[in-house]
Design an enzyme around this catalytic site. Structure first.
Site, short mmCIF file in Angstrom:
data_model
loop_
_atom_site.label_atom_id
_atom_site.label_comp_id
_atom_site.label_asym_id
_atom_site.label_seq_id
_atom_site.Cartn_x
_atom_site.Cartn_y
_atom_site.Cartn_z
N HIS A 13 9.04 121.99 38.08
CA HIS A 13 8.96 123.42 38.37
C HIS A 13 8.37 124.13 37.14
CE1 HIS A 13 10.43 127.53 39.17
NE2 HIS A 13 10.51 127.15 40.43
N ALA A 225 6.83 126.77 46.77
CA ALA A 225 7.94 127.40 46.07
C ALA A 225 7.90 128.90 46.26
CB ALA A 225 7.87 127.06 44.58
N ALA A 226 9.06 129.50 46.50
CA ALA A 226 9.12 130.94 46.73
C ALA A 226 8.59 131.73 45.54
CB ALA A 226 10.57 131.35 47.02
N CYS A 227 8.76 131.19 44.33
CA CYS A 227 8.29 131.89 43.14
C CYS A 227 6.78 131.80 42.97
CB CYS A 227 9.00 131.36 41.89
SG CYS A 227 9.11 129.58 41.83
N HIS A 228 6.09 131.08 43.86
CA HIS A 228 4.63 131.01 43.84
C HIS A 228 4.03 131.72 45.04
CE1 HIS A 228 4.90 127.04 41.33
NE2 HIS A 228 5.18 128.12 40.63
#
Length: 286
Positions: A13, A225-228
């Site tokens: 990550h 990924a939610a953060c992407h």
């Protein structure tokens, strides 16, 4: 005698890989960091075996400086049994909201009280948390994280069985309804997965993951990924790293099931997905 360095995989990550990139610029400590379960494919890494290799290397090379091993266990906790002592790691990252706890994290440090493993504060100004992290403790979040962890410790086998049953049903139905149009991106012989994750591509020039997700009417999914989420038009570097072709990776959907997901929910999702695919692939679709 060489310059200290850090070893990670190309599946980590960004919270790990970008930190190590910065450490590399500054020329810091020796560390091996391998995530326990990947957040996009669900593939479980052989962390325990990696620790044994590192320890054997230390012994064979008569290393005077210990090589510390860290694992990011964020995705694994709550889905499979995780035992820091059994893994043999020096550091283990915990993230509460990944197992139905509050959005707060924790770090396991082996032998902290005995100073067996170093831990240095990033901030200064208070004696809280044994001087490692200043600031008044968030008691509610700490209690919530502890309770969520207690529930996992008591019921993880039950959670694992349920998640696996529902996820397997999802994959069976995807194959039954879309046949050769389906490509499972995280299924490799000999590579176990956490039981809640399905990374799948529906092959076709109009079925890019971000288009499919945007067109779903009743259900939600992600393309990585939610953060992407700001980079949804690009294929996942994780999928490319494990050998998924770019044309397949750009169509990827990351599907997750939860503790309360049942097969009827899967049927609802599949109906929504079939209607979405038909809409996007029709001759009138742009």
């Amino acid at each position: 005698g060489g310059r200290p360095h850090v070893i990670i995989t190309n599946l980590e990550h960004d919270s790990v890989s970008l930190t190590v990139q910065k450490m590399e610029e500054q020329g810091k400590i020796v560390l091996v960091s391998v995530m326990l379960a990947n957040n996009e494919t669900g593939i479980i890494q052989p962390v325990g075996e990696i620790v044994m290799v590192v320890r054997r290397y230390e012994k064979e090379c008569n290393k005077k400086r210990r090589i510390y091993v860290h694992t990011d266990a964020a995705q694994a906790l709550g889905k499979i049994p995780v035992d820091a002592t059994e893994l043999g790691v020096d550091y283990l990252t915990i993230v509460g909201h990944k197992f139905y706890g509050p959005r707060v994290g924790a770090l396991f440090v082996r032998g902290l009280e005995q100073r067996e493993t170093p831990l240095y504060p990033m901030l200064y100004g208070g004696g809280q948390e044994r001087g490692h992290r200043p600031g008044t403790e968030n008691t509610g979040m700490i209690a919530g994280l502890g309770k969520a962890a207690e529930l996992v410790a008591d019921h993880v086998e039950e959670y694992q069985s349920h998640l696996s049953s529902v996820r397997d049903y999802l994959e069976e139905q995807l194959h039954a309804q879309f046949a050769d149009q389906v490509h499972f991106n995280g299924r490799f012989d000999g590579s176990p997965r956490i039981p809640n994750t399905c990374n799948v591509s529906l092959l076709g020039p109009k079925l890019q993951g971000n288009r499919v997700v945007s067109a779903l009417e009743r259900c939600q999914a992600s393309v990585g990924a939610a953060c992407h989420s700001h980079a949804v038009s690009r294929p996942s570097p994780i999928l490319l790293a494990v050998g998924v072709p770019e044309a397949v990776a750009v169509n990827a959907l990351r599907l997750s099931v939860g503790r309360e997901t049942v097969k009827e929910d899967i049927d609802t999702f599949l109906e929504d997905l079939k209607n979405t695919v038909a809409k996007l692939t029709s001759s009138s679709a742009q």
